[in-house]
Scaffold this active site. Sequence first.
Site, short mmCIF file in Angstrom:
data_model
loop_
_atom_site.label_atom_id
_atom_site.label_comp_id
_atom_site.label_asym_id
_atom_site.label_seq_id
_atom_site.Cartn_x
_atom_site.Cartn_y
_atom_site.Cartn_z
N HIS A 60 0.81 -1.23 0.00
CA HIS A 60 0.00 0.00 0.00
C HIS A 60 0.83 1.27 0.00
CE1 HIS A 60 -3.92 -1.96 0.97
NE2 HIS A 60 -3.12 -2.86 1.50
N LYS A 99 -8.72 13.62 4.59
CA LYS A 99 -7.80 12.48 4.57
C LYS A 99 -6.82 12.69 5.71
CE LYS A 99 -6.81 13.78 0.26
NZ LYS A 99 -7.00 12.56 -0.49
N ARG A 100 -5.99 11.70 5.99
CA ARG A 100 -4.97 11.90 7.00
C ARG A 100 -4.08 13.08 6.62
NH1 ARG A 100 -4.48 8.26 11.46
NH2 ARG A 100 -2.47 9.29 11.72
N LYS A 105 0.47 14.35 0.96
CA LYS A 105 -0.89 14.62 0.48
C LYS A 105 -1.10 16.11 0.20
CE LYS A 105 -2.72 10.67 3.12
NZ LYS A 105 -3.42 9.77 2.19
N THR A 117 -8.86 6.34 -1.72
CA THR A 117 -10.21 5.77 -1.84
C THR A 117 -11.26 6.84 -1.56
OG1 THR A 117 -9.80 4.93 0.39
CG2 THR A 117 -9.74 3.33 -1.38
N LYS A 165 -15.11 7.79 -3.22
CA LYS A 165 -16.35 8.09 -2.49
C LYS A 165 -16.90 9.44 -2.92
CE LYS A 165 -14.27 5.39 1.11
NZ LYS A 165 -13.32 5.40 2.24
C1 26Q Z 1 3.53 0.52 10.37
C2 26Q Z 1 4.42 0.13 11.38
C3 26Q Z 1 4.28 0.60 12.66
C4 26Q Z 1 3.22 1.45 12.96
C5 26Q Z 1 2.32 1.81 11.98
C6 26Q Z 1 2.47 1.36 10.68
C7 26Q Z 1 1.52 1.77 9.62
C8 26Q Z 1 0.16 1.87 9.91
C9 26Q Z 1 -0.77 2.24 8.94
C10 26Q Z 1 1.92 2.04 8.33
C11 26Q Z 1 0.99 2.42 7.36
C12 26Q Z 1 -0.35 2.50 7.64
C13 26Q Z 1 -1.39 2.88 6.68
C14 26Q Z 1 -1.22 3.00 5.39
C15 26Q Z 1 -2.32 3.39 4.50
O1 26Q Z 1 -3.43 3.67 4.93
N1 26Q Z 1 -2.07 3.42 3.20
C16 26Q Z 1 -3.11 3.80 2.25
O2 26Q Z 1 -3.76 2.64 1.80
C17 26Q Z 1 -4.89 2.94 0.98
C18 26Q Z 1 -5.59 1.65 0.64
O3 26Q Z 1 -4.86 0.92 -0.28
C19 26Q Z 1 -4.46 3.70 -0.25
O4 26Q Z 1 -5.62 4.09 -0.95
C20 26Q Z 1 -3.64 4.93 0.13
O5 26Q Z 1 -3.12 5.53 -1.04
C21 26Q Z 1 -2.51 4.53 1.06
O6 26Q Z 1 -1.83 5.68 1.52
#
Ligand code: 26Q
Length: 800
Positions: free
Chosen positions: A354, A544-545, A550, A652, A656
């Site tokens: 991702h 979004k976050r 972004k 995503t 929406k």
């Molecule tokens: C990893 C290790 C330790 C702590 C936290 C994490 C961690 C947690 C969440 C790393 C990444 C995330 C989240 C990533 C994320 O949400 N990515 C998004 O995924 C979506 C679904 O595929 C995409 O549409 C987005 O582009 C992408 O940013």
Amino acid sequence: MKKMSKEYIRHELIKTLHSNYNVAPDDASDTQVYNALSTIVMEHLNEKRNSFNNRINSQGRKQIYYLSMEFLMGRSLKTSLYNLEIVEDVRNILKEYDINLEKIYENEPDAGLGNGGLGRLAACYLDAMATQEIPAMGYSICYEYGIFKQKIDDGWQTELPDNWMPGGEVWLDPKPERAVEVHFEGELHEYWDSQYHHISHHNYSTVLAIPYDMYVSGYNSDGVSVLRLWTAKSPSFDMAMFNQGDYAKALSQNSIANAISKVLYPNDNHLEGKSLRLRQQYFLCAASIGDIVTNHMSVYGTLENLHDKVAIHINDTHPTLAVPELMRILLDDCGYSWDKAWHIVKNTFAYTNHTVMAEALEKWDINLLKSIVPRIFSIIVEINNRYCQKLSQLSENNYEKTNRMSIIKNNHIHMASLCVAASHSVNGVSKLHSEIIKQDVFADEYEYFPLKFKNVTNGIAYRRWLYQSNPGLTNLLSSKIGDKFLKDGDELKKFGVFENDKAVLDELAKIKRTNKENFLKYAKNYCNLDFEIDPDSIFDVQVKRLHEYKRQHLNALNIIADYNYLLENPDADYTPRTYIFAAKAAPGYYLAKQIIKMIWCISEEIRKNKKISEKLNVFFLEDYKVTLSELLMPASDISEQISLAGTEASGTGNMKLMLNGAITLGTLDGANVEIKQAVGDDNIIIFGMTAEEVSAKKAMGYSPRNYYDSNNTIKQAVNRMYHGINGCNFNDVANSLQNSDPYMVLADFDSYRAAQKLSSELYNDKYKWLKMSLNNIAGAGVFSADRAVKDYARDIWGIL
Ligand code: 26Q
């Protein structure tokens, strides 16, 4: 399974309210009605799942297990009523007692067990798999506290714990009999007995994993997905007490073990290499693999055919330890040879990537792994030894290449490399992202294992954002194209024939206007909206976050430039616009928090100037979550998708928003590229560099200072950050833009500003705009999660 009849629901409601609270529906509080309704739905879902399961098992169908550290479920009651097709009956029954169903929904907290896109995607896929009758089980952690609640305090983000259990626990079905033991730390003993190599693990500490099940019904289908959420308890946990129903007492026993399922890490696209996070990850993997093996053994009595009957999908690298955990069981518990075990593992696992951002690619210190999960560590070492041997052969002893692909490097374990080595399939989440993976992140691996690499473009549970959130639009669609679109997103295309039908376009405008009013009403009652917003202004939405990639600060920079312009030209012709932002920042992300404060200050300062704020308004909506998105998407006109090309894997929210008729104003990044393909060039506003242009510019050496020096609009906007907005200066944001600008905000600024101007012109051409809007709705069908899970089923899990 038959749907519940209206009479049955009424009867059960009266009965449940009576037996649980000793009240009649007329006298029940909203909370009591919420609890009673949820209990009735939950019991029905449980039965429906059992009959679905029986059918699936008797047919010997392949089971899909989706492992994810996050499932951002949002609320369950509304979605369940819609998916079970009983929402009208329930609404009418409640009306008989003068109870408003919409108010009942408000009693449910969001199950916020995720950060953003990745977690919400997992939740959307459970819905879609149930709808497609694909037998699926999600696994995650039952965090006591989900994603923090965001309070904006004088513009600064503060984080409050998200205590979702009161109100959320009705959706959790405890399954104490399915508890699994997870072992941490300890020592390994190796010995040989008649040519067999044995490894035993001693002096480990045990944590109990106790599952709670949530159910997600399919829409208009017999399917039900289960989300099994693990809570961690120390083994002193009193099972007898728990079984007798004394959950509260049993749960109150504290220990380090309990910390594992305490709280979700609030980082998004950023790795946090802490030992508690590693424990969480192994906890999820060991409990889930243990459960999968038990399930499989109970049906087939052997693991020989595991890869034929089971697909395990890992949602990014966070559950990677499931790979060595399954190896451990096959080797140590079942006595399989390495090659046989590896064959089963490789044909069972599939991995979705991702992110391509370096700081989000997981790597773990070998010493940490060695001490926390020693047997898992030793298996990873062996996987790597064999893998590197194979790579050396394939590359004809090209040491550099082999080293680049090695799972263990510089005393770190690279989880993505392990995933690629151990999975039969690796996929990206949009066409562009899947290409970038092949050309960039996994270029070497792609050279040797080209067939592993696939694309499945993300999709959304579109009924949630259309049928459940935008009744006006749903009714219009039904009256024009029938209601097949509820089950088949492709049907939305038929709406395209109305692109020049003024009556339909007028209807669309009316619906949008009503949705905007409804959103404002809600935001005044339940959110931090304490000023007037003109519903006739353009609702320009970036939700979004918060992350530099972004580029919320690109949006902010443009607003400052407009503000500067309006200060000098107060009577200028300017199409009234309200910029709506919502975003949580990771608590430790300094610049992100500065950007939130800056947006808040812009909003405050502008509103001090009445004349300007009648044209230009800014609202930072606090505590963005699934439930808020359901209200905001239908009210949006413009969808800001402005990440630097090559950084957003898919997005995503963009899907929406288009589904609800918002026009994308965005870069050619992630799924925006495919949105453009789906709606055509006339129905989207694209700006900025392409991913290739970004790479080329980086290679040449990018100098933001040149843009600052040569562009007055940029200079004045950045200078305002230095000099102060609403009495606060933002030197760190300004310095970052001027000196490093890692996400090339200044390079894309002119092009962004031109796109913004164009969007106003298009908006003022009313029917042109409405036509664009209509074409976005008509083109959104391909972004349904139903389509996405069918792609997974066919191309990756081999079940369609
Ligand atoms: C990893 C290790 C330790 C702590 C936290 C994490 C961690 C947690 C969440 C790393 C990444 C995330 C989240 C990533 C994320 O949400 N990515 C998004 O995924 C979506 C679904 O595929 C995409 O549409 C987005 O582009 C992408 O940013």
